[in-house]
Motif scaffolding. Structure first.
Motif, PDB file in Angstrom:
ATOM      1  N   ASN A 358       0.836  -1.205   0.000  1.00  7.53           N
ATOM      2  CA  ASN A 358       0.000   0.000   0.000  1.00  7.53           C
ATOM      3  C   ASN A 358       0.869   1.253   0.000  1.00  7.53           C
ATOM      4  O   ASN A 358       0.578   2.241  -0.682  1.00  7.53           O
ATOM      5  CB  ASN A 358      -0.926   0.008   1.222  1.00  7.53           C
ATOM      6  N   TRP A 359       1.952   1.219   0.770  1.00 11.51           N
ATOM      7  CA  TRP A 359       2.901   2.335   0.834  1.00 11.51           C
ATOM      8  C   TRP A 359       3.584   2.539  -0.516  1.00 11.51           C
ATOM      9  O   TRP A 359       3.823   3.674  -0.949  1.00 11.51           O
ATOM     10  CB  TRP A 359       3.925   2.038   1.931  1.00 11.51           C
ATOM     11  N   LEU A 360       3.884   1.439  -1.200  1.00  9.74           N
ATOM     12  CA  LEU A 360       4.589   1.508  -2.478  1.00  9.74           C
ATOM     13  C   LEU A 360       3.742   2.146  -3.581  1.00  9.74           C
ATOM     14  O   LEU A 360       4.278   2.620  -4.589  1.00  9.74           O
ATOM     15  CB  LEU A 360       5.045   0.110  -2.911  1.00  9.74           C
ATOM     16  N   LYS A 361       2.417   2.151  -3.401  1.00  9.81           N
ATOM     17  CA  LYS A 361       1.570   2.816  -4.386  1.00  9.81           C
ATOM     18  C   LYS A 361       1.919   4.302  -4.459  1.00  9.81           C
ATOM     19  O   LYS A 361       1.932   4.908  -5.545  1.00  9.81           O
ATOM     20  CB  LYS A 361       0.096   2.641  -4.015  1.00  9.81           C
ATOM     21  N   PHE A 371       3.285   1.551 -13.976  1.00  8.61           N
ATOM     22  CA  PHE A 371       2.700   0.296 -13.520  1.00  8.61           C
ATOM     23  C   PHE A 371       2.584   0.360 -12.001  1.00  8.61           C
ATOM     24  O   PHE A 371       3.151   1.252 -11.368  1.00  8.61           O
ATOM     25  CB  PHE A 371       3.563  -0.905 -13.930  1.00  8.61           C
ATOM     26  N   SER A 372       1.830  -0.566 -11.431  1.00 10.90           N
ATOM     27  CA  SER A 372       1.661  -0.596  -9.977  1.00 10.90           C
ATOM     28  C   SER A 372       2.908  -1.188  -9.332  1.00 10.90           C
ATOM     29  O   SER A 372       3.301  -2.317  -9.633  1.00 10.90           O
ATOM     30  CB  SER A 372       0.425  -1.437  -9.626  1.00 10.90           C
ATOM     31  N   LEU A 373       3.528  -0.441  -8.440  1.00  8.28           N
ATOM     32  CA  LEU A 373       4.775  -0.863  -7.794  1.00  8.28           C
ATOM     33  C   LEU A 373       4.485  -1.811  -6.630  1.00  8.28           C
ATOM     34  O   LEU A 373       3.650  -1.530  -5.776  1.00  8.28           O
ATOM     35  CB  LEU A 373       5.528   0.373  -7.289  1.00  8.28           C
ATOM     36  N   HIS A 374       5.146  -2.966  -6.610  1.00  7.07           N
ATOM     37  CA  HIS A 374       5.006  -3.950  -5.549  1.00  7.07           C
ATOM     38  C   HIS A 374       6.382  -4.400  -5.066  1.00  7.07           C
ATOM     39  O   HIS A 374       7.397  -4.083  -5.688  1.00  7.07           O
ATOM     40  CB  HIS A 374       4.224  -5.179  -6.031  1.00  7.07           C
TER      41      HIS A 374
END
Length: 430
Positions: A358-361, A371-374
């Motif tokens: 969630n923080w990485l978003k 892209f979505s960071l994970h």
């Protein structure tokens, strides 16, 4: 009078062997009663390399030239006799008939779908990681049990009485259709994989024949990972590593999240391996300190442990969190007290990764990611950058606890390898 009654019951349930399928030789015992049909695959009972031409459907036996003809015919007669004997006195449904024979056979307990799943879960719970925590793979089977209960409720089937031998291609295809129609496709690949794994385990125990579901509409994963093209550029890596406390999203754990991801960026580890890493895992090899460990996910299959050299940046991160960490862990995420008291298996790992993603978003927006960071992005990035710098793929694979094939198919982002791209551009200058 007795013979007349007996003959009438014999007619109620029709039992015969039937060859089926278009690939190879497959034989099953067919049961028919009042419009209802059931099958039991019998290939596993037979010996030799049998072909379709070896079976005489009319005579219900193998021809003399078939491999182990006499022995296989005797096996089929003996196997069918159990059902014929029960059919002579049976009054009721075909479903109940098969359940009764299954329970009576050799005095064994009836193997229901539910009991098989419970068996697999119990077996999985016996496995544990080096730190004593239970491996989380059993939870997938528990989830499958809940989905099977939902499907049976939808289809009007008594789940508690569903025999493992009742599972056939029609049942599996109905489950797959139910997922698409009623679940909007949610969990399609997951449920398909877990159901297949459960049936395969039942096959291994001798309770089921996988040939029965050979040609089902199983839902498999995409052969190529879409995530392999989600890696950070060299510029984005530098920007992420250089972010100061004030530039990070406001969160009590921002500094820990930042250091943890930076650590993965250098080691290429998966999140769960980095969380469970301990100082005891440090070994000196050739005068250089390394983290030497086996991955949690594949420890029992991993022949050679990972050996990750510790660089100065990793050492700085370790020193920064050493005072807060407990029980020998590198990061202040896991400790013995959490392990002993957590209600969900490996709940500390799942909770941390969920909050971190969630923080990485927010970090993804700062780095201008498309892209979505994970967390796994950092592992993919590390592998791509090591290979782009000329580190042999075999060394990278051993370093990351994976295979060369996985490096190529899952992790390495050829589109993001600008070093190799530039070499190609220069190589074609004539």
């Amino acid at each position: 009078m007795y013979n007349v009654i007996q003959n009438s019951f014999l007619k109620m349930i029709n039992i015969n062997y039937q060859a089926y399928g278009t690939s190879g030789f497959n034989l099953r015992l067919r049961f028919y009663n009042d419009g209802e049909t059931k099958f039991l695959a019998v290939n596993k009972l037979l010996k030799g390399n049998l072909l379709k031409k070896h079976w005489n459907q009319k005579k219900q036996q193998f021809i003399p030239s078939a491999p182990f003809s006499d022995e296989n015919n005797a096996i089929l007669v003996e196997y069918k006799q159990r059902y014929d004997k029960m059919a002579m006195k049976w009054q009721g449904s075909l479903y109940g008939f098969l359940a009764a024979v299954q329970a009576d056979k050799f005095g064994e307990d009836t193997h229901t779908m539910k009991s098989v799943i419970e068996f697999v879960v119990a077996e999985q719970k016996k496995k544990s990681h080096a730190d004593g925590s239970t491996k989380g793979s059993y939870e997938g089977y528990e989830k499958l049990g809940r989905r099977m209960q939902e499907f049976c409720d939808y289809a009007g089937i008594q789940y508690d009485k569903l025999l493992i031998t009742d599972i056939n291609s029609v049942f599996v295809n109905n489950v797959m259709d139910w997922i698409v129609k009623e679940k909007k496709g949610k969990g399609h690949v997951y449920i398909s994989a877990m159901l297949h794994a459960t049936l395969a385990r039942a096959d291994k125990e001798g309770w089921f024949d996988m040939q029965t579901v050979k040609n089902c509409r199983w839902k498999g994963k995409n052969k190529e990972s879409v995530q392999k093209y989600h890696t950070l550029t060299k510029k984005q890596c530098r920007k992420f590593i250089g972010l100061t406390h004030g530039e990070l999203p406001k969160n009590p754990k921002s500094d820990l999240y930042h250091d943890f991801c930076t650590f993965i960026l250098y080691t290429g580890q998966s999140s769960c391996d980095a969380i469970t890493l301990q100082y005891d895992d440090i070994k000196v090899i050739g005068g250089v300190e390394h983290f030497v460990f086996k991955r949690r996910k594949i420890a029992e299959k991993q022949a050679v442990p990972c050996a990750v050299p510790i660089n100065q940046k990793m050492r700085e991160i370790m020193d920064r969190w050493k005072k807060q960490s407990r029980d020998g862990y590198i990061f202040p995420i896991r400790n013995n007290e959490k392990l002993a008291n957590q209600k969900t298996n490996n709940g500390d790992i799942k909770h941390f990764i969920s909050r971190l993603n969630n923080w990485l978003k927010k970090i993804g927006k700062i780095l201008e990611c498309d892209f979505s960071l994970h967390t796994y992005t950092f592992r993919h990035t590390a592998i791509t950058h090591y290979i782009s710098k000329g580190v042999p793929t075999l060394y990278v694979a051993n370093l990351m606890g994976t295979s060369v094939k996985n490096c190529e198919n899952i992790y390495y982002n050829n589109q993001g390898d600008v070093v190799s791209r530039d070499k190609v551009l220069k190589a074609i200058e004539f």
